[in-house]
Design a protein around this motif. Sequence first.
Motif, PDB file in Angstrom:
ATOM      1  N   UNK A 157    -159.809  19.150  29.140  1.00  0.00           N
ATOM      2  CA  UNK A 157    -160.094  20.536  28.768  1.00  0.00           C
ATOM      3  C   UNK A 157    -159.941  21.429  29.990  1.00  0.00           C
ATOM      4  N   UNK A 158    -159.602  22.689  29.760  1.00  0.00           N
ATOM      5  CA  UNK A 158    -159.442  23.623  30.867  1.00  0.00           C
ATOM      6  C   UNK A 158    -159.883  25.021  30.445  1.00  0.00           C
ATOM      7  N   UNK A 159    -160.275  25.804  31.433  1.00  0.00           N
ATOM      8  CA  UNK A 159    -160.720  27.187  31.207  1.00  0.00           C
ATOM      9  C   UNK A 159    -160.095  28.062  32.271  1.00  0.00           C
ATOM     10  N   UNK A 160    -159.330  29.072  31.853  1.00  0.00           N
ATOM     11  CA  UNK A 160    -158.792  30.044  32.793  1.00  0.00           C
ATOM     12  C   UNK A 160    -159.883  31.015  33.202  1.00  0.00           C
ATOM     13  N   UNK A 161    -160.065  31.207  34.493  1.00  0.00           N
ATOM     14  CA  UNK A 161    -161.129  32.086  34.979  1.00  0.00           C
ATOM     15  C   UNK A 161    -160.606  33.502  35.138  1.00  0.00           C
ATOM     16  N   UNK A 162    -160.112  34.008  34.058  1.00  0.00           N
ATOM     17  CA  UNK A 162    -159.680  35.394  33.989  1.00  0.00           C
ATOM     18  C   UNK A 162    -160.321  36.015  32.766  1.00  0.00           C
ATOM     19  N   UNK A 163    -160.374  37.310  32.758  1.00  0.00           N
ATOM     20  CA  UNK A 163    -160.987  38.009  31.631  1.00  0.00           C
ATOM     21  C   UNK A 163    -160.282  37.640  30.337  1.00  0.00           C
ATOM     22  N   UNK A 164    -161.063  37.301  29.315  1.00  0.00           N
ATOM     23  CA  UNK A 164    -160.499  37.012  28.010  1.00  0.00           C
ATOM     24  C   UNK A 164    -161.500  37.393  26.930  1.00  0.00           C
ATOM     25  N   UNK A 165    -160.985  37.700  25.771  1.00  0.00           N
ATOM     26  CA  UNK A 165    -161.820  38.019  24.612  1.00  0.00           C
ATOM     27  C   UNK A 165    -161.596  36.929  23.570  1.00  0.00           C
ATOM     28  N   UNK A 166    -162.675  36.297  23.136  1.00  0.00           N
ATOM     29  CA  UNK A 166    -162.603  35.197  22.169  1.00  0.00           C
ATOM     30  C   UNK A 166    -163.073  35.715  20.814  1.00  0.00           C
ATOM     31  N   UNK A 167    -162.210  35.726  19.793  1.00  0.00           N
ATOM     32  CA  UNK A 167    -162.608  36.232  18.476  1.00  0.00           C
ATOM     33  C   UNK A 167    -163.271  35.163  17.620  1.00  0.00           C
ATOM     34  N   UNK A 168    -164.203  35.572  16.788  1.00  0.00           N
ATOM     35  CA  UNK A 168    -164.880  34.648  15.874  1.00  0.00           C
ATOM     36  C   UNK A 168    -165.195  35.365  14.571  1.00  0.00           C
ATOM     37  N   UNK A 169    -165.275  34.595  13.492  1.00  0.00           N
ATOM     38  CA  UNK A 169    -165.582  35.134  12.158  1.00  0.00           C
ATOM     39  C   UNK A 169    -166.888  34.537  11.658  1.00  0.00           C
TER      40      UNK A 169
END
Length: 312
Positions: A157-169
């Motif tokens: 698994x990996x995570x980019x350490x940059x700003x991101x928006x994660x959408x959810x319903x």
Amino acid sequence: MTSTPRHDIRVRPVDPAAAQVRALVHAHLAFVHRHSPPEDVHALEADGLAGADVSVFGATAADGGTLLGIGALRALEPGHAELKSMHVAEAARGCGVGRAILTHLIATAGTRGETRISLETGSMAAFEPARALYASAGFRPCGPFGEYVSSRHSTFLTLGLRFQVVPAAYVVFRRAGDRGEEVLLQLRRGTGYLDEHWACAAAGHVEQGESMVDAARRETREELGLEVDPADLEPLCGMHRTGPGGWIDQRADFFFACRRWRGEPRLVEPDKAAELRWFPLDQLPDPVVPHELVVLSSLTTGGPPPLLTYGF
């Protein structure tokens, strides 16, 4: 051990040679050896954590004392760090220790100028709570990195350490009950994120290529065994909030109300929820996932505004 609320947990650097740290490392190694074949055990021994390229952190209650959990960062190539040795004492599980450590490690990597943090964990059922915790913090599947090789026993698994928006319903199922308007909630358990909290009966991340409506219908099917027509998903509100990774990610949550569906609701994923129950809107259980409670509570006073912010 008495449960420790997350806001009472402190994470700080620790000496890998300290007795409490070595005890948790020993417990971690025992766990991975119990559930992984020898050739796929990649956990570091205590001496390996003492390397110059490794930083070890421990979690305690706010007043210090017993070590509740540990985690480490190992430097790889420039800009890339690896998460290692995440382990929470068995008696301290379920009260936010793992999430507090993970959040601290992500923030630490970011302040050091890392642009990516990656990890290897087991693919077996015993590692599912860990995988769920990492997924909830924004980690996504990737290929082997560093000196790892592909294995059916490993998940990378990996995570980019940059700003991101994660959408959810989120789907708020509503019905008229004997005690007034009711909503359907599930009790989270085994997910690694706010376990033992009540939450909307169907909710989840929007996957690649999906619309928010498609995600709401898919989560309804996967979690409750119900079919819902798009026309029966009534938009409630959008919520812009900070995510578990703090400054690294933000969340865009889309809430729908639903009053018509096909089938009878049931727990399709009993490894992620312990109970499914209808509650009157004016008698919600305690605790409810905090940002969801904001929306649910507003339904007794006419509903939420079209756009909410949370955590800023």
